[in-house]
Structures are given as C-alpha cells and as structure tokens.
Design a protein around this motif. Structure first.
Motif, PDB file in Angstrom:
ATOM      1  N   ASN A  69      -4.628   0.316 -16.363  1.00 50.74           N
ATOM      2  CA  ASN A  69      -4.214  -0.218 -15.058  1.00 50.74           C
ATOM      3  C   ASN A  69      -4.902  -1.531 -14.695  1.00 50.74           C
ATOM      4  O   ASN A  69      -4.403  -2.285 -13.855  1.00 50.74           O
ATOM      5  N   ILE A  70      -6.037  -1.779 -15.321  1.00 51.42           N
ATOM      6  CA  ILE A  70      -6.786  -3.001 -15.000  1.00 51.42           C
ATOM      7  C   ILE A  70      -5.912  -4.234 -15.181  1.00 51.42           C
ATOM      8  O   ILE A  70      -6.025  -5.209 -14.430  1.00 51.42           O
ATOM      9  N   PHE A  71      -5.037  -4.180 -16.167  1.00 48.25           N
ATOM     10  CA  PHE A  71      -4.240  -5.361 -16.518  1.00 48.25           C
ATOM     11  C   PHE A  71      -2.847  -5.339 -15.880  1.00 48.25           C
ATOM     12  O   PHE A  71      -1.965  -6.063 -16.302  1.00 48.25           O
ATOM     13  N   LYS A  72      -2.679  -4.475 -14.880  1.00 48.02           N
ATOM     14  CA  LYS A  72      -1.347  -4.349 -14.268  1.00 48.02           C
ATOM     15  C   LYS A  72      -1.369  -4.671 -12.779  1.00 48.02           C
ATOM     16  O   LYS A  72      -0.728  -3.990 -11.972  1.00 48.02           O
ATOM     17  N   THR A  73      -2.113  -5.703 -12.416  1.00 47.48           N
ATOM     18  CA  THR A  73      -2.179  -6.064 -11.003  1.00 47.48           C
ATOM     19  C   THR A  73      -0.781  -6.338 -10.454  1.00 47.48           C
ATOM     20  O   THR A  73       0.005  -7.058 -11.055  1.00 47.48           O
ATOM     21  N   THR A  74      -0.501  -5.749  -9.312  1.00 51.43           N
ATOM     22  CA  THR A  74       0.846  -5.837  -8.765  1.00 51.43           C
ATOM     23  C   THR A  74       0.801  -5.929  -7.241  1.00 51.43           C
ATOM     24  O   THR A  74      -0.268  -5.793  -6.628  1.00 51.43           O
ATOM     25  N   PHE A  75       1.947  -6.170  -6.635  1.00 49.93           N
ATOM     26  CA  PHE A  75       2.056  -6.074  -5.174  1.00 49.93           C
ATOM     27  C   PHE A  75       2.378  -4.622  -4.850  1.00 49.93           C
ATOM     28  O   PHE A  75       3.421  -4.112  -5.259  1.00 49.93           O
ATOM     29  N   ASP A  76       1.481  -3.987  -4.133  1.00 61.91           N
ATOM     30  CA  ASP A  76       1.711  -2.571  -3.856  1.00 61.91           C
ATOM     31  C   ASP A  76       2.796  -2.398  -2.799  1.00 61.91           C
ATOM     32  O   ASP A  76       3.218  -3.354  -2.153  1.00 61.91           O
ATOM     33  N   LYS A  77       3.216  -1.173  -2.636  1.00 63.23           N
ATOM     34  CA  LYS A  77       4.322  -0.861  -1.718  1.00 63.23           C
ATOM     35  C   LYS A  77       3.834  -0.161  -0.459  1.00 63.23           C
ATOM     36  O   LYS A  77       4.603   0.495   0.233  1.00 63.23           O
ATOM     37  N   ASP A  78       2.553  -0.298  -0.185  1.00 64.72           N
ATOM     38  CA  ASP A  78       2.002   0.380   0.992  1.00 64.72           C
ATOM     39  C   ASP A  78       2.503  -0.249   2.284  1.00 64.72           C
ATOM     40  O   ASP A  78       2.943  -1.391   2.322  1.00 64.72           O
ATOM     41  N   ASP A  79       2.367   0.518   3.337  1.00 65.94           N
ATOM     42  CA  ASP A  79       2.754   0.071   4.667  1.00 65.94           C
ATOM     43  C   ASP A  79       1.688  -0.872   5.223  1.00 65.94           C
ATOM     44  O   ASP A  79       0.551  -0.895   4.750  1.00 65.94           O
ATOM     45  N   TYR A  80       2.065  -1.646   6.232  1.00 66.67           N
ATOM     46  CA  TYR A  80       1.084  -2.575   6.795  1.00 66.67           C
ATOM     47  C   TYR A  80      -0.047  -1.862   7.513  1.00 66.67           C
ATOM     48  O   TYR A  80      -1.144  -2.396   7.652  1.00 66.67           O
ATOM     49  N   HIS A  81       0.212  -0.630   7.991  1.00 66.85           N
ATOM     50  CA  HIS A  81      -0.879   0.134   8.591  1.00 66.85           C
ATOM     51  C   HIS A  81      -2.016   0.294   7.599  1.00 66.85           C
ATOM     52  O   HIS A  81      -3.188   0.243   7.940  1.00 66.85           O
ATOM     53  N   TYR A  82      -1.654   0.492   6.354  1.00 69.75           N
ATOM     54  CA  TYR A  82      -2.642   0.703   5.314  1.00 69.75           C
ATOM     55  C   TYR A  82      -3.183  -0.623   4.809  1.00 69.75           C
ATOM     56  O   TYR A  82      -4.391  -0.854   4.722  1.00 69.75           O
ATOM     57  N   LEU A 110     -18.763 -13.487  -0.015  1.00 74.06           N
ATOM     58  CA  LEU A 110     -18.613 -13.525  -1.472  1.00 74.06           C
ATOM     59  C   LEU A 110     -18.939 -12.178  -2.108  1.00 74.06           C
ATOM     60  O   LEU A 110     -18.254 -11.716  -3.020  1.00 74.06           O
ATOM     61  N   TRP A 111     -19.981 -11.544  -1.607  1.00 73.88           N
ATOM     62  CA  TRP A 111     -20.338 -10.244  -2.177  1.00 73.88           C
ATOM     63  C   TRP A 111     -19.361  -9.158  -1.740  1.00 73.88           C
ATOM     64  O   TRP A 111     -19.145  -8.190  -2.467  1.00 73.88           O
ATOM     65  N   SER A 112     -18.779  -9.319  -0.568  1.00 72.22           N
ATOM     66  CA  SER A 112     -17.703  -8.398  -0.175  1.00 72.22           C
ATOM     67  C   SER A 112     -16.545  -8.534  -1.142  1.00 72.22           C
ATOM     68  O   SER A 112     -15.913  -7.545  -1.533  1.00 72.22           O
ATOM     69  N   PHE A 113     -16.274  -9.769  -1.515  1.00 76.54           N
ATOM     70  CA  PHE A 113     -15.194 -10.014  -2.468  1.00 76.54           C
ATOM     71  C   PHE A 113     -15.511  -9.355  -3.818  1.00 76.54           C
ATOM     72  O   PHE A 113     -14.644  -8.697  -4.413  1.00 76.54           O
ATOM     73  N   VAL A 114     -16.749  -9.492  -4.275  1.00 78.30           N
ATOM     74  CA  VAL A 114     -17.141  -8.880  -5.558  1.00 78.30           C
ATOM     75  C   VAL A 114     -17.027  -7.351  -5.475  1.00 78.30           C
ATOM     76  O   VAL A 114     -16.481  -6.705  -6.368  1.00 78.30           O
ATOM     77  N   SER A 115     -17.521  -6.793  -4.379  1.00 80.38           N
ATOM     78  CA  SER A 115     -17.473  -5.333  -4.230  1.00 80.38           C
ATOM     79  C   SER A 115     -16.040  -4.833  -4.131  1.00 80.38           C
ATOM     80  O   SER A 115     -15.683  -3.804  -4.711  1.00 80.38           O
ATOM     81  N   SER A 116     -15.227  -5.567  -3.395  1.00 78.81           N
ATOM     82  CA  SER A 116     -13.831  -5.168  -3.250  1.00 78.81           C
ATOM     83  C   SER A 116     -13.100  -5.247  -4.589  1.00 78.81           C
ATOM     84  O   SER A 116     -12.330  -4.348  -4.948  1.00 78.81           O
ATOM     85  N   ALA A 117     -13.366  -6.320  -5.334  1.00 88.11           N
ATOM     86  CA  ALA A 117     -12.731  -6.464  -6.647  1.00 88.11           C
ATOM     87  C   ALA A 117     -13.216  -5.363  -7.601  1.00 88.11           C
ATOM     88  O   ALA A 117     -12.436  -4.832  -8.403  1.00 88.11           O
ATOM     89  N   TYR A 121     -10.611  -2.937  -9.429  1.00 91.77           N
ATOM     90  CA  TYR A 121     -10.437  -3.056 -10.870  1.00 91.77           C
ATOM     91  C   TYR A 121     -11.203  -2.021 -11.692  1.00 91.77           C
ATOM     92  O   TYR A 121     -10.969  -1.915 -12.901  1.00 91.77           O
ATOM     93  N   THR A 122     -12.122  -1.304 -11.086  1.00 94.72           N
ATOM     94  CA  THR A 122     -12.865  -0.336 -11.900  1.00 94.72           C
ATOM     95  C   THR A 122     -12.918   1.061 -11.293  1.00 94.72           C
ATOM     96  O   THR A 122     -13.427   1.976 -11.936  1.00 94.72           O
ATOM     97  N   ILE A 123     -12.466   1.225 -10.081  1.00 91.10           N
ATOM     98  CA  ILE A 123     -12.486   2.561  -9.474  1.00 91.10           C
ATOM     99  C   ILE A 123     -11.065   3.041  -9.196  1.00 91.10           C
ATOM    100  O   ILE A 123     -10.625   4.073  -9.706  1.00 91.10           O
ATOM    101  N   GLU A 124     -10.364   2.272  -8.414  1.00 95.40           N
ATOM    102  CA  GLU A 124      -9.023   2.704  -8.008  1.00 95.40           C
ATOM    103  C   GLU A 124      -8.036   2.722  -9.172  1.00 95.40           C
ATOM    104  O   GLU A 124      -6.997   3.385  -9.092  1.00 95.40           O
ATOM    105  N   ASP A 134      -4.543  -6.159  -1.663  1.00 92.96           N
ATOM    106  CA  ASP A 134      -5.864  -5.593  -1.395  1.00 92.96           C
ATOM    107  C   ASP A 134      -6.977  -6.515  -1.863  1.00 92.96           C
ATOM    108  O   ASP A 134      -8.016  -6.634  -1.204  1.00 92.96           O
ATOM    109  N   VAL A 135      -6.775  -7.150  -3.021  1.00100.90           N
ATOM    110  CA  VAL A 135      -7.799  -8.044  -3.556  1.00100.90           C
ATOM    111  C   VAL A 135      -8.079  -9.178  -2.568  1.00100.90           C
ATOM    112  O   VAL A 135      -9.223  -9.593  -2.387  1.00100.90           O
TER     113      VAL A 135
END
Lengths: 202, 291
Positions: A69-82, A110-117, A121-124, A134-135
C-alpha cells in the motif's frame, strides 16, 4: 515484501539523519530529544490506531498490504467530516505536542508533517493506501488549528479565574506536560554489565 | 558475565521556570531601516512548559544581535519586562524589512468564497456561491519568487446538490511590485495539480454508471491548472495580510459512484468521463500569514 521493509527502514534512517539538520531543527534541540519526541508520537500513533481500528486490522490488515500500500497513494473517498474536521483535529495535537517540547512554530509544523507522513505511510498502510488529502490536510490544517488553539490557550491562561484557566488546558492539553529535559533510549556499558532502558526526565 | 536488561528508569526533576525576561535589540536591516525587535531570552521558551536557558552562554548567544546578524546591540537600552514574548527570529535573510518574511517556509491561511462554472459537450451550468478555505505552504526563495504547496477546500451548491472540492496544487509565486493605490505589494501565482470534487447526490444510481443500487456520492477527479493575483500588506501590528483572486480549470476525467456501507465508503461503479467535462473555478480569498 522484504524490499518494502528495507525501504521503510531507509525512510526512518533518513528521517533520523534529518533530525540533526538545522532545517528541521531551528532551535538546536538535541538530536536525542528530537528522536525521543518523534518516536513517542509514533508509538502513540500505533497504539491509538490499534485501539481504534482493531477489528479492521483483523479483518483487512496484512503484512503484504502493509508493504504494497505504501506505493498506492490515492485520493480517498472519505467524507469531509472525516477528511477536514477529524484529520485537522488530530493534526493540531501533533503541532501542539511539538510546540510543548520547545519547537518553534515552523519546526512544529515540519515535524507534524513528518509524523503525519509516518502514520500515513507506515501505519495506516496496514489496512488502506495513503491518502493525498490526509498527507496535506492533517499537518497543514492541523498546524493552523493548533496555532490558534495555542494562542487561545495562552490567552485563557492569563485569566484571574481558575475556571477560565481550566479551559486553557482543554484547548492545549499539552500545557500540562512539564518541560522535557531529556527523554531517550539509552544503552550504557557499566563494567561488563550492559544496560538498556528508557530514561525520561523532566 | 551478568547481563542486565530492561532497566526502566523514570526520573522527575525540576520543572520549567518560565523565563520572564525579554531582551530588546535593534535590528539594522539591509535597507538601513532600524527596527526594534523583541527576542525572548530563551528562543525555545515560547510555551509555558518549555525550558529556560541551561547556561549563561546559551542565554548570551541569543541576546547578542551580532550573532543573529541583525545589527549592533544597544547596551544602554533598558530591558523591558512584562512584554509579550515573540517568536525567535532566526539568523536568516529577511525580505523587504518584514521580519516575518524570511527566506524560509511559511504557512498562509485564508477564508473566502468560490463559484464554479461547469461545461461539457452538451450543457453548461453555474453553481451558487459558497465558502472556501485555503491554506498555502510556501517557501520564499528570494525577493521575487516563492514556491508553494496549496490546498483549497471549497463548498457550493448546484441544484440543491452539495459539491465539495479539494484542490491540491504545486505552484510558484512572483512578486510584481508595490501598489500605487494601496500600501501593499502585488503578486501573481501559477499552479497545477489535482482536483477532487464530490457531489452529494443521495439518490438512485445514475443509470449511465451501470449500477442499480443507491449511491450517496459521486467523486470526480482530474488535473487542475490555474493562475491568480493578489496583494500582501503589513498591518499596524506587523502581521501580514493578503487577498487573492484565483481562476482555475479542473478537468473532470474520471467518475466514481460511492455508496456508504457501515460508515465505510465503497466505490460501486466508476467510469472515464469522455464528454470534455471541466469546471472553471473562481476563488476569492482573504487571509493572513501565520508564521
């Protein structure tokens, strides 16, 4: 699968290297503090993700999907609430945590960006591919909300009324944390005795 | 040989003592203009629970404007107390004398309104005005140019259908020069990226998608390209404000029907749009530079 794991390890090794660079460390925070803070967030991310997505992980999670999944970055289909509200809400806590550790606003972002990424890319990836929205939105919108939450918290904290000061902790819960003087994993050698442990000092 | 593992030590020592002292220094910019800048004694202590300086040398190094490259110190000036502690100004180049415009990374945030005009081979339609939220991560390269990573979340209605756009773009900004009528600076921006539009239909599936069940949303995706112009100015309290007008084309190239099953969005049908569908977006935004 193996190469994916190696790639992840490479990602983290480069992240660790980046910690020492001034670009990610405007205020010259010791690198072991940078590491400790990042890995603290990363550990909490795994914990929260497991608690929140326990059933989904059991149903859909696998090591294969975690790697591919790491290499399949996509636009998710979640709602704007999420995508907008919840991710922004979570992103602000990344920002506020790093702010509470003494990072500048810029570095906290910047560190928020690193943590979010790292989460994307490694948990979700255990259950779903990373999401472009999300990124971007988690750290950027999160930093914006965190910026104003911190300002509001500062303002409320100046109040003479205790019940108003209470809300300063609501808007910035990390205010309750004392300053981190040092928090790191240590491996020391005393005589012939090896000691590995976690040290956390305020 | 004894091997001891798993020592878990938690030590709690002294708490942070808030540094109340601020230092004042004069900054002599390249333009020769002198501005009094406040720099807190401990650059890391912007929050109540961060640390005070650990030693005298650290404190001294931050107080010294010579080291920050901002100009000579003024030892005769009294150190003000009780002032608001401001962000540390790093040793970096400053643009146009604005201490908040460093050649560095910044975040801009703005609110505004947007409207879209849809067109394909067979029909045209216009949406209502709706609110939009814009955030930019920009990196100032020099006095004239910046690169940006932008995101716009925009909402509007079209025939009682809520439409939610997410535009993620990369772009460049060019400073055009000062305004003759306002105390600000004009700039232009050029961007391209990808757009994701969601129509909340909540009705029976469109027959053309070949799905017989209900659908909740239709997602459109495709490239976005556009340009914009705006003005940035400094307010009396030294914060930077901006407004900008952006115009872009969103090529709607693919379409996915989404059905919500147990709170999980599931793509139940998809196809490639072949009727030259596109949306022309206009965004008017007012905002501020956060940092």
């Amino acid at each position: 699968m193996i190469k994916h794991i190696i790639l992840c390890l490479f990602f983290f090794s480069t992240t660790a290297k980046a910690m020492d660079r001034n670009w990610f460390n405007e205020n010259d925070i010791p690198s072991r503090e940078l590491s400790a803070n990042f890995w603290t967030v990363y550990g909490v991310q795994w914990l929260v993700y497991y608690i929140d997505q326990k059933d989904t992980i059991k149903e859909h999670g696998s090591l294969d999907s975690w790697g591919s999944n790491i290499f399949k970055t996509t636009f998710d289909k979640d709602d704007y609430h999420y995508n907008i509200y919840k991710h922004t809400f979570v992103g602000q806590y990344y920002y506020l945590f790093y702010r509470s550790r003494g990072y500048s606003k810029r570095d906290s972002f910047l560190w928020s960006f690193v943590s979010s990424a790292a989460f994307e890319y490694t948990i979700e990836t255990l259950t779903e591919p990373p999401s472009h929205q999300d990124v971007y939105q988690t750290p950027v919108y999160g930093a914006i909300l965190g910026f104003y939450a911190e300002s509001l918290s500062e303002y409320l904290y100046e109040s003479d009324y205790q019940w108003i000061r209470f809300f300063s902790y609501v808007f910035n819960p990390f205010r309750i944390l004392p300053s981190t003087k040092d928090m790191y994993f240590s491996a020391t050698l005393v005589g012939e005795q090896k000691t590995v442990g976690l040290s956390y000092a305020f | 040989m004894a091997l001891g593992l798993g020592m878990f030590a938690i030590s709690i020592a002294s708490h942070a003592i808030e540094s109340q002292t601020t230092a004042s220094m004069e900054a002599n910019e390249n333009s020769g203009q002198k501005e009094v800048l406040e720099v807190k004694q401990d650059s890391r202590s912007e929050t109540p629970n961060s640390k005070p300086p650990v030693n005298a040398s650290e404190s001294q190094s931050i107080q010294s404007p010579v080291e920050t490259g901002k100009g000579p110190s003024n030892s005769e000036e009294e150190i003000p107390t009780g002032k608001i502690i401001t962000e540390k100004i790093p040793n970096k180049d400053i643009l146009d004398g604005h201490e908040k415009l460093l050649k560095d990374i910044h975040i801009l945030m703005g609110l505004g309104v947007n409207q879209s005009f849809y067109r394909n081979d067979s029909q045209e339609s216009v949406t209502e005005l709706g609110p939009s939220f814009k955030a930019d991560v920009i990196y100032l390269i020099n006095q004239d140019w910046a690169v940006e990573w932008s995101g716009i979340a925009a909402f509007k209605e079209f025939s009682d259908i809520l439409v939610w756009d997410t535009l993620l773009t990369l772009g460049v900004r060019k400073v055009m020069g000062p305004s003759y009528f306002f105390n600000g600076t004009w700039f232009t921006r050029y961007y391209l990226g990808y757009g994701h539009s969601v129509a909340y239909v909540d009705r029976d599936a469109l027959s053309e998608l070949g799905y017989s069940g209900d659908i909740n949303r239709i997602h459109f995706g495709g490239e976005v390209v556009g340009l914009g112009a705006g003005m940035v100015w400094e307010s009396e309290n030294k914060s930077l404000h901006f407004f900008e007008l952006n115009w872009g084309i969103h090529y709607l190239k693919n379409r996915e029907a989404v059905n919500i099953q147990n709170d999980v969005p599931v793509v139940v049908a998809n196809d490639v749009v072949t009727d030259n569908s596109r949306a022309y977006h206009i965004h008017l935004t007012y905002g501020v530079l956060l940092f």
